[in-house]
Enzyme design. Structure first.
Site, short mmCIF file in Angstrom:
data_model
loop_
_atom_site.label_atom_id
_atom_site.label_comp_id
_atom_site.label_asym_id
_atom_site.label_seq_id
_atom_site.Cartn_x
_atom_site.Cartn_y
_atom_site.Cartn_z
N ARG A 188 0.84 -1.21 0.00
CA ARG A 188 0.00 0.00 0.00
C ARG A 188 0.86 1.25 0.00
NH1 ARG A 188 -5.31 -1.47 3.66
NH2 ARG A 188 -5.71 -3.45 2.61
N ARG A 244 2.37 3.19 12.89
CA ARG A 244 1.54 1.99 12.71
C ARG A 244 1.15 1.69 11.27
NH1 ARG A 244 -4.26 3.43 15.16
NH2 ARG A 244 -4.28 5.65 14.80
N HIS A 245 1.80 2.36 10.33
CA HIS A 245 1.57 2.04 8.92
C HIS A 245 2.85 1.57 8.25
CE1 HIS A 245 -2.02 4.60 9.47
NE2 HIS A 245 -2.53 3.82 8.53
N SER A 301 -10.29 -5.60 9.78
CA SER A 301 -11.55 -5.17 9.15
C SER A 301 -12.19 -6.39 8.54
CB SER A 301 -11.30 -4.19 8.01
OG SER A 301 -10.95 -2.95 8.50
N GLU A 320 0.77 4.03 1.22
CA GLU A 320 0.13 4.86 2.25
C GLU A 320 0.70 6.27 2.24
OE1 GLU A 320 -2.26 4.04 4.24
OE2 GLU A 320 -2.24 1.85 4.43
N GLU A 324 -6.82 -0.12 15.38
CA GLU A 324 -7.59 -1.13 14.64
C GLU A 324 -6.68 -2.30 14.25
OE1 GLU A 324 -9.43 0.29 10.86
OE2 GLU A 324 -8.58 -1.57 10.10
N ARG A 342 0.51 -5.45 13.29
CA ARG A 342 -0.27 -4.76 14.33
C ARG A 342 -0.65 -5.72 15.45
NH1 ARG A 342 -4.30 -0.29 11.71
NH2 ARG A 342 -2.71 0.83 10.54
#
Ligand code: AMO
Length: 433
Positions: free
Chosen positions: A211, A219-220, A359, A213, A356, A407
């Site tokens: 990704r 946290r990414h 998902s 981002e 989070e 995570r």
């Protein structure tokens, strides 16, 4: 090395050959100690200078720290040695000499910046507390695989070079594929869904996702490892049950099999989550966040949850919890809406108080509604024909979810930065090693 004994297995009375790295040399004059380290631990090697061959003493004590050596000799009991035994060497061979100046100190006596550590990850991973994180990560993955198998899920591998993106919101990494535009996969979403309509029915994948981002945050990552699950004939509630089961299985396995690593990391009171995780609807979640008074502005229905909002709710709940029934608009096209209230979706997130983790949701398996959902999100259904057309040939109701492994490990071990849970992180600045 056929005759090698690991340091942890060296018993008094045996004659052994150990192999590893020179952790430390302590020269006290007439006597000196070399501490040799391997994957299983450390052992003391004793040099009594007067009683030993000069060449042997010179080789053993002249070698630079972190060189690779082998030592052969008798193992003797020695209560004052760190592990209760020591080796009286008969021979020492330097297998691979280390340069005298090390970019970081694997004994950990001198602290190093994260970027220096990541540039020299091999040396960094010679530290027991760094190694422990990756041993725990491996145990998490082992436990998760075992749990999936216990619920009848088959492991799959799907392409990482793809023609279309799946997760709106984050950018794709484009690549050139024999002169055509292609992308690195953002998630196995569409492929795992296609598999629930196959004879496999219930599948999981553990693999990389990519990704581009925007954010360079603690946290990414731009390359992460995802644990994906998807099953036919379950709804979002049952998918949450499996999700919760996976997380608890991972924690239980770490508590049971990683006592040594947890001790090294200083987690004597490592807690396995117990009891059912609360399932708050999105509406209840925003009410609770507003009631904490932690935000400058009150949230209104339809708002996504900011980092501050997640933090406020996490503190309020105090453990893992789900947020369910999200506004359809915030969730991707493949999530099913409630027929009786299309503003509401059957999407959910699993939250750790810090962030989070997962998902997921029940998916739209009805062809007409799926195609309408694409159009509502401004996507061209023709581009996704390879996916949508299978919904014309018998696609069962299904649901699933995905974790970011990093995570999961980060929150489990309370690591300050997600990069601590990846061997070679990819972020906006870092492309090598
Ligand atoms: P989502 O985009 O929420 O959902 O991703 C699922 C989980 O993957 C992790 N994650 C990341 N971790 C580190 N760095 C990143 N850049 C990153 N992006 C995501 C998070 C996140 O909760 N297809 C859906 C899942 C599904 O519905 O099955 C998806 O990808 O822990």
């Amino acid at each position: 090395m056929k005759d090698r004994t690991h340091t942890a297995d060296a018993e008094p009375g045996e004659t052994v050959t150990v192999a590893g790295w020179v952790h430390e040399i302590r020269d006290l004059g007439g006597i000196a100690f070399l501490i040799l380290r391997d994957a299983t631990g450390k052992i003391q090697v004793k040099f009594e200078k007067e009683e030993m061959d000069d060449d042997l003493v010179e080789t053993g004590l002249g070698v630079h720290r972190e060189s690779v050596i082998t030592v052969s000799g008798d193992v003797e009991e020695e209560p004052r040695a760190p592990t209760g035994v020591e080796i009286v060497p008969e021979s020492v061979d330097v297998v691979a000499e280390a340069a005298p100046d090390l970019p970081l100190d694997p004994s950990g006596k001198v602290d190093a910046e994260l970027s220096t550590r990541l540039d020299n990850r091999t040396l960094d991973l010679r530290k027991e507390e760094v190694k422990a994180v990756f041993e725990i990560r491996a145990e998490v993955l082992r436990a998760v695989r075992e749990y999936f198998r216990s619920v009848g899920s088959t492991e799959i591998n799907t392409p990482k070079i793809v023609a279309t993106g799946t997760e709106g919101g984050t950018e794709l990494f484009p690549i050139t594929y024999f002169g055509r535009e292609a992308f690195m996969n953002q998630s196995p979403q569409l492929f795992k869904q296609l598999m629930v309509g196959s004879g496999l029915e219930r599948v999981f994948e553990i693999g990389p996702i990519f990704r581009a981002e925007e954010h360079n945050t603690p946290r990414h990552l731009n390359e992460a490892t995802m644990i994906d699950f998807e099953s036919a004939f379950v709804d979002h509630e049952e998918a949450m049950d499996v999700c919760e089961g996976t997380l608890k299985a991972a924690y239980e396995a770490v508590a049971e099999n990683c006592a040594e690593q947890l001790e090294i990391l200083g987690y004597e009171d490592f807690e396995v989550p117990v009891g059912d995780f609360p399932r708050l609807t999105y509406e209840e979640a925003i009410e609770r966040i507003n009631a904490t008074g932690a935000l400058d502005e009150q949230l209104v229905w339809g708002d996504d949850l900011s980092t501050e909002a997640e933090k406020a709710l996490g503190e309020d709940v105090g453990g893992h919890y789900f947020i369910t029934d999200w506004p359809s608009e915030i969730k991707p096209f493949y999530i099913q809406d409630y027929d009786e209230d299309p503003q509401l979706s059957k999407g959910f997130d699993l939250m750790h108080p810090r962030m989070e983790l997962v998902s997921g949701g029940q998916r739209e398996h009805r062809y007409e509604k799926l195609v309408a959902g694409f159009e509502q999100q401004g996507l061209d259904p023709d581009q996704f024909e390879y996916y949508t057309k299978m919904f014309k040939y018998g696609m069962p109701p299904h649901a699933g979810w995905a974790y970011g492994v990093e995570r999961l490990v980060m929150t489990m071990l309370d690591l300050p930065n997600i990069r601590e849970a990846v061997l070679f992180p990819r972020d906006r600045q870092r492309l090598s090693p």
